[in-house]
Motif scaffolding. Structure first.
Motif, PDB file in Angstrom:
ATOM      1  N   PRO A 141     -47.753   6.973 -20.414  1.00  0.00           N
ATOM      2  CA  PRO A 141     -47.716   5.616 -19.849  1.00  0.00           C
ATOM      3  C   PRO A 141     -46.305   5.032 -19.755  1.00  0.00           C
ATOM      4  CG  PRO A 141     -49.579   5.808 -21.331  1.00  0.00           C
ATOM      5  CD  PRO A 141     -48.782   7.087 -21.470  1.00  0.00           C
ATOM      6  N   ILE A 142     -45.441   5.260 -20.747  1.00  0.00           N
ATOM      7  CA  ILE A 142     -44.091   4.685 -20.701  1.00  0.00           C
ATOM      8  C   ILE A 142     -43.293   5.270 -19.536  1.00  0.00           C
ATOM      9  CG2 ILE A 142     -43.039   6.302 -22.334  1.00  0.00           C
ATOM     10  CD1 ILE A 142     -42.287   2.511 -22.012  1.00  0.00           C
ATOM     11  N   HIS A 143     -43.491   6.546 -19.266  1.00  0.00           N
ATOM     12  CA  HIS A 143     -42.839   7.189 -18.120  1.00  0.00           C
ATOM     13  C   HIS A 143     -43.257   6.497 -16.824  1.00  0.00           C
ATOM     14  CE1 HIS A 143     -42.638  10.076 -14.820  1.00  0.00           C
ATOM     15  NE2 HIS A 143     -41.643  10.657 -15.456  1.00  0.00           N
ATOM     16  N   GLN A 144     -44.551   6.316 -16.645  1.00  0.00           N
ATOM     17  CA  GLN A 144     -45.073   5.686 -15.438  1.00  0.00           C
ATOM     18  C   GLN A 144     -44.616   4.233 -15.316  1.00  0.00           C
ATOM     19  OE1 GLN A 144     -45.594   8.424 -13.979  1.00  0.00           O
ATOM     20  NE2 GLN A 144     -47.486   7.784 -13.005  1.00  0.00           N
ATOM     21  N   ARG A 145     -44.563   3.541 -16.438  1.00  0.00           N
ATOM     22  CA  ARG A 145     -44.144   2.134 -16.428  1.00  0.00           C
ATOM     23  C   ARG A 145     -42.693   2.002 -15.957  1.00  0.00           C
ATOM     24  NH1 ARG A 145     -45.203  -0.541 -21.889  1.00  0.00           N
ATOM     25  NH2 ARG A 145     -47.300  -0.101 -21.127  1.00  0.00           N
ATOM     26  N   ILE A 146     -41.813   2.848 -16.508  1.00  0.00           N
ATOM     27  CA  ILE A 146     -40.400   2.791 -16.119  1.00  0.00           C
ATOM     28  C   ILE A 146     -40.249   3.141 -14.635  1.00  0.00           C
ATOM     29  CG2 ILE A 146     -38.158   3.928 -16.434  1.00  0.00           C
ATOM     30  CD1 ILE A 146     -38.895   4.051 -19.477  1.00  0.00           C
ATOM     31  N   ALA A 147     -40.916   4.192 -14.174  1.00  0.00           N
ATOM     32  CA  ALA A 147     -40.833   4.581 -12.766  1.00  0.00           C
ATOM     33  C   ALA A 147     -41.340   3.459 -11.864  1.00  0.00           C
ATOM     34  CB  ALA A 147     -41.623   5.867 -12.521  1.00  0.00           C
ATOM     35  N   ARG A 148     -42.470   2.870 -12.222  1.00  0.00           N
ATOM     36  CA  ARG A 148     -43.048   1.790 -11.407  1.00  0.00           C
ATOM     37  C   ARG A 148     -42.134   0.574 -11.360  1.00  0.00           C
ATOM     38  NH1 ARG A 148     -45.663  -2.229 -13.530  1.00  0.00           N
ATOM     39  NH2 ARG A 148     -46.311  -1.048 -15.357  1.00  0.00           N
TER      40      ARG A 148
END
Length: 194
Positions: A45-52
């Motif tokens: 989730p943290i990966h996706q949050r930063i990318a988003r």
């Protein structure tokens, strides 16, 4: 739970046609690198949050002639025997590409960015930048998080026309400014905060 069935390639390597024939609802992420089907790890989730968050800020800065998306296929090499088609975390590309179609041709892409995860460090730091440079994508950003480096940072690169390789243009911790095909000035605190 249904069984996962992936069709075999038509020859010794995977062609673009083989890759495009894969079902869209595969329960795993895949890419195509030099004719080999590559399974990709599920993202945290943290990966996706930063990318988003980063993609949203880039999109806010982009004029109408540019589109910004996450995790979309980019055709890096249309070689008949060893094609390369992968999905960077963030892609900035021309509105000349129809967003209902895939993949996006690399010649329409101005920037790709990868958010480095523990399982993707080698690919995001070595393999993917070489593939993007070979395809002629002008800008590459590598986002290092506290999971992969001592501090959050965005490493920026630009393609050197003489060598065909990326050269470092900076390391950004608090603010990223620059010119793609458009000007950017992004405060990074809101991107990096969990």
């Amino acid at each position: 739970m249904r069984a996962l069935t992936i069709p075999l390639p038509s020859g010794e390597t995977w062609t673009r046609a083989d890759y495009e024939a894969l079902p869209e609802d595969l329960p795993v992420r895949v890419g195509l690198v030099h004719g080999e089907l590559v399974l990709k790890p599920r993202r945290r989730p943290i990966h996706q949050r930063i990318a988003r968050r980063l993609a949203t800020r880039v999109e806010e800065a982009a004029p109408a002639a540019w589109q910004v998306d996450t995790d979309v296929d980019v055709l890096l090499d249309d070689d008949e025997v060893e094609p390369v088609e992968i999905a960077p975390d963030i892609v900035v590309y021309s509105c000349d590409h129809d967003p209902y179609e895939r993949p996006i041709s690399a010649d329409l892409v101005a920037l790709v960015a990868e958010v480095v995860s523990p399982s993707t460090k080698r690919k995001d730091r070595r393999m993917h930048p070489a593939l993007y440079a070979e395809a002629g994508i002008r800008h590459y950003w590598r986002v290092e998080t506290s999971q992969t480096a001592p501090a959050f940072a965005i490493y920026t690169y630009e393609l050197d026309d003489a060598t065909g390789r990326y050269v470092a243009t900076g390391v950004q911790h608090d603010r990223i400014t620059g010119t793609l095909p458009f000007d950017l000035d992004i405060e990074l605190k809101a991107v990096r905060e969990p």
